[in-house]
Write an enzyme that holds these catalytic residues in place. Structure first.
Site, PDB file in Angstrom:
ATOM      1  CB  SER A 112      63.416  -4.151 -11.877  1.00 14.33           C
ATOM      2  OG  SER A 112      62.814  -3.496 -12.657  1.00 14.33           O
ATOM      3  CG  HIS A 113      65.648  -5.193 -16.251  1.00  9.93           C
ATOM      4  ND1 HIS A 113      65.460  -4.229 -14.849  1.00  9.93           N
ATOM      5  CD2 HIS A 113      66.471  -5.651 -15.680  1.00  9.93           C
ATOM      6  CE1 HIS A 113      67.180  -3.600 -14.681  1.00  9.93           C
ATOM      7  NE2 HIS A 113      67.672  -4.725 -15.481  1.00  9.93           N
ATOM      8  CE  LYS A 125      60.820  -1.315  -7.215  1.00  3.76           C
ATOM      9  NZ  LYS A 125      60.512  -0.413  -8.466  1.00  3.76           N
ATOM     10  CG  ASP A 278      59.108  -3.303 -11.420  1.00  7.41           C
ATOM     11  OD1 ASP A 278      59.087  -3.290 -12.586  1.00  7.41           O
ATOM     12  OD2 ASP A 278      59.779  -2.265 -10.497  1.00  7.41           O
ATOM     13  CG  ASP A 280      59.288   0.397 -13.178  1.00  7.99           C
ATOM     14  OD1 ASP A 280      60.106  -1.134 -14.169  1.00  7.99           O
ATOM     15  OD2 ASP A 280      59.710   0.071 -12.745  1.00  7.99           O
ATOM     16  CD  GLU A 363      69.159   4.506 -21.271  1.00 10.43           C
ATOM     17  OE1 GLU A 363      68.934   2.975 -21.918  1.00 10.43           O
ATOM     18  OE2 GLU A 363      69.499   4.241 -19.898  1.00 10.43           O
ATOM     19  NE  ARG A 495      73.053  -0.504 -17.569  1.00 11.26           N
ATOM     20  CZ  ARG A 495      71.879  -1.465 -17.782  1.00 11.26           C
ATOM     21  NH1 ARG A 495      72.355  -2.207 -18.725  1.00 11.26           N
ATOM     22  NH2 ARG A 495      71.641  -2.445 -16.258  1.00 11.26           N
TER      23      ARG A 495
HETATM   24  C1  VG1 Z   1      68.494   0.735 -14.751  1.00 14.01           C
HETATM   25  C2  VG1 Z   1      68.780   1.023 -16.299  1.00 14.01           C
HETATM   26  C3  VG1 Z   1      67.771   2.982 -15.201  1.00 14.01           C
HETATM   27  C4  VG1 Z   1      66.524   2.303 -13.825  1.00 14.01           C
HETATM   28  C5  VG1 Z   1      66.980   1.029 -13.340  1.00 14.01           C
HETATM   29  C6  VG1 Z   1      66.174   0.340 -12.633  1.00 14.01           C
HETATM   30  O1  VG1 Z   1      70.276   0.626 -14.019  1.00 14.01           O
HETATM   31  O2  VG1 Z   1      70.166   1.535 -16.210  1.00 14.01           O
HETATM   32  O3  VG1 Z   1      67.957   3.799 -16.324  1.00 14.01           O
HETATM   33  O4  VG1 Z   1      66.451   3.438 -13.494  1.00 14.01           O
HETATM   34  O5  VG1 Z   1      67.915   0.326 -13.934  1.00 14.01           O
HETATM   35  O6  VG1 Z   1      64.990   0.021 -13.915  1.00 14.01           O
HETATM   36  P1  VG1 Z   1      71.845   0.917 -14.077  1.00 14.01           P
HETATM   37  O7  VG1 Z   1      71.963   1.007 -12.912  1.00 14.01           O
HETATM   38  O8  VG1 Z   1      71.317  -1.245 -14.003  1.00 14.01           O
HETATM   39  O9  VG1 Z   1      71.934   1.289 -15.338  1.00 14.01           O
HETATM   40  V1  VG1 Z   1      63.780  -1.098 -12.865  1.00 14.01           V
HETATM   41  O10 VG1 Z   1      62.476  -1.274 -14.279  1.00 14.01           O
HETATM   42  O11 VG1 Z   1      65.274  -2.229 -13.156  1.00 14.01           O
HETATM   43  O12 VG1 Z   1      63.412  -0.464 -11.342  1.00 14.01           O
HETATM   44 CO    CO Z   2      61.466  -2.601 -13.872  1.00 13.31          CO
END
Ligand code: VG1
Ligand code: CO
Length: 542
Positions: A112-113, A125, A278, A280, A363, A495
């Site tokens: 993802s990010h 995943k 990715d 989303d 959020e 967080r």
């Molecule tokens: C983070 C975000 C959560 C999101 C998840 C996956 O998770 O807080 O809201 O669903 O990333 O998003 P965490 O556990 O690091 O707080 V993505 O776009 O990284 O698949």
């Molecule tokens: Co993502």
């Protein structure tokens, strides 16, 4: 052609908030990816002869793991694999393709990010037949299998050409390489008023869409520039790069600052948006205003009927617990259900499948609907464009009018990244132990009303998920939430989520951090963030 390979289990393949994420060198360890993929298949029943979708966000190591996944799928008896050309499928597009072609499930390769590259992050995943992330029951089963695995099955096949659209055979299994964009673009055309959007761009409306050198580049180009006629140059950083150009493909005020600054400048575009690795996530910025993801969910909900795909209205809204309650006020006014779930899109799946909700949001720059079972970055951007076109107003006017009607939920998230794990755990453990003594306590002029460790009771399947974040609610409706991230790959990320509701429209123009200053200070007083982490300020503020 099918080999059974003896292997030894790894003990760290526990999927987090969204799949298994590790540094690339970890994934490159002997049989590491193979073990995990086989553990996924070992946790599933009844896929013989069925279709599996495979794609990824194009990051470093994507192509290698796609070849492995194809060969392991063939050896395990899948009948067919559909793979995005070049190994590319955005997460929402993969979700759509699973649903559209009635696949058994899909494997999405993404962190993802998180940054990409030889020393950065990789991820795997699994999404089920509804197109959504594997529910906890399944990820628990995968983890259990991964700790006991002794062998995996793999087909001895030549490397599949994933760059050419078409169909080939792989040890008796069909591999179809598909265009990653077409099906998704068609779905967007069904949901939104493309004619109105074409008119909007024709009228001189200027936007910038920053794909952050990640997966949405080809989707943005096709939909915004080719189909909607947005000017050349609307799409920025639209070539997916294995290392995302050395940046974090994370659309927020820190990592997409260049886009934000441009939209805020006098000569810059009217509207800006960005999406993550990715595809989303989404960030939305109007001239003179950054739209928080929590507000974005509420505003989309309040204006949903303006988009053809939602003209009948919405069944309900779900948001993750740390997401602000802005959407709750819209749900109340619309008279539809509102659901509060733990962080992570996998918790929305049951509500969407049961038809209890139409819109979901987090959020963390995540918004989506029942059109797929993932959050969807470009979808959210198109929804905003549809609202802008239909209302003929600027994003700033739309947001400020929304606040005037519903009140404003001042909201911010502070992340403390890469904190030593034992320090972060100690903070949470100590706070958890003190929860019972907090109600009634006065801090910085605020009185604690309630404090708990959020547990979710899924109304559809009755499952219970505990320890989903510590909530401290103050008299008057303000709150702070603390939880540890489940997506990081080194150390722990703490967080802190802070929220205050302000009904008075004359007080809607305050700087967010200023408006929340007392709560932020109270959070430190209560949780001892500085003393535990040794940090005097967060790494990222959004
Ligand atoms: C983070 C975000 C959560 C999101 C998840 C996956 O998770 O807080 O809201 O669903 O990333 O998003 P965490 O556990 O690091 O707080 V993505 O776009 O990284 O698949
Ligand atoms: Co993502």
């Amino acid at each position: 052609m099918i080999r059974t390979v003896a292997t030894k289990p790894y003990d760290d393949q526990k999927p987090g908030t969204s799949g298994l994420r590790k540094k690339v060198p970890v994934f490159q360890k002997e049989n590491y990816a193979e073990n995990f993929i086989q553990s996924i298949f070992d946790s599933l029943d009844g896929f013989k002869g069925k279709l599996l979708v495979i794609g990824g966000d194009g990051r470093y190591y994507n192509r290698e793991v796609i070849q492995k996944a194809i060969a392991i799928a063939a050896a395990n008896g899948f009948g067919k694999v559909m793979v995005g050309q070049g190994g590319i499928l955005s997460t929402p597009a993969a979700s759509h393709i699973i649903r559209k072609y009635k696949a058994f499930g899909g494997i999405i390769l993404s962190a993802s990010h998180n940054p990409g590259g030889p020393h950065e992050d990789f991820g795997i995943k699994y999404n089920a037949e509804n197109g959504g992330p594997a529910p906890e029951k399944l990820t628990d089963a995968i983890f259990a299998k991964s700790k006991a695995i002794s062998q995996y099955r793999i087909a001895d096949i030549a490397k599949i050409d994933i760059d050419t659209i078409g169909t080939v055979d792989a040890a008796g299994m069909t591999v179809e390489v598909i265009d990653p964009v077409t099906d998704y673009a068609e779905l967007m055309e069904e949901l939104f008023d493309f004619n109105a959007l074409r008119k909007l761009f024709k009228s001189g409306f200027r936007m910038a869409f920053d794909s952050m050198s990640a997966v949405t580049g080809p989707y943005g180009k096709e939909i915004l520039e080719n189909r909607l006629g947005a000017a050349d140059g609307t799409c920025r950083n639209f070539h997916p790069l294995p290392d995302f150009g050395g940046h974090h493909p994370d659309p927020n005020l820190v990592h997409a600052k260049a886009l934000y600054d441009d939209v805020m400048s006098a000569s810059g575009p009217d509207f800006g948006a960005a999406s993550d690795g990715d595809g989303d996530r989404n960030m939305v910025v109007g001239k003179g205003i950054f739209v928080t993801p929590s507000d974005s969910l509420a505003i989309i909900a309040a204006n949903a009927r303006l988009a053809p795909g939602y003209a009948r209205g919405i069944a309900g809204i779900a948001r993750s617990m740390p997401t602000s309650a802005a959407a709750d006020r819209v749900a109340e006014k619309l008279g539809v259900g509102m659901y509060e779930t733990p962080t992570g899109w996998k918790f929305f799946g049951n509500l969407l499948d049961a038809g209890k909700v139409t819109l979901c949001g987090e959020e963390s720059f995540g918004t989506g609907s029942d059109h797929v079972r993932e959050k969807d970055g470009l979808w959210a951007v198109l929804f905003w464009l549809n609202i802008l076109a239909a209302r003929g107003e600027s994003a700033k006017d739309i947001v400020t009018k929304h606040w005037a009607t519903y009140g404003r939920n001042y909201y911010s998230r502070h992340d403390y990244e890469e904190v030593e794990s034992d320090k972060a755990n100690a903070l949470v453990d100590e706070l958890r132990a003190r929860l019972g003594s907090l109600p009634g306590k006065k801090v910085r002029g605020l009185t604690v009303e309630k404090a708990d460790d959020f547990a979710y009771h899924d109304p559809v399947d009755g499952s219970v998920s505990e320890h989903q974040g510590i909530r401290i609610l103050f008299e008057g409706g303000s709150r702070i939430v603390l939880r540890l991230s489940g997506t990081g790959t080194s150390g722990a990320t703490l967080r802190l989520y802070v929220e205050r509701y302000e009904p008075d429209a004359s007080k809607h123009g305050i700087d967010t951090q200023e408006a929340l200053a007392d709560l932020i200070a109270a959070a430190d007083d209560i949780a001892g963030i500085r003393s535990h982490t040794g940090r005097d300020k967060p790494s990222v503020i959004t």
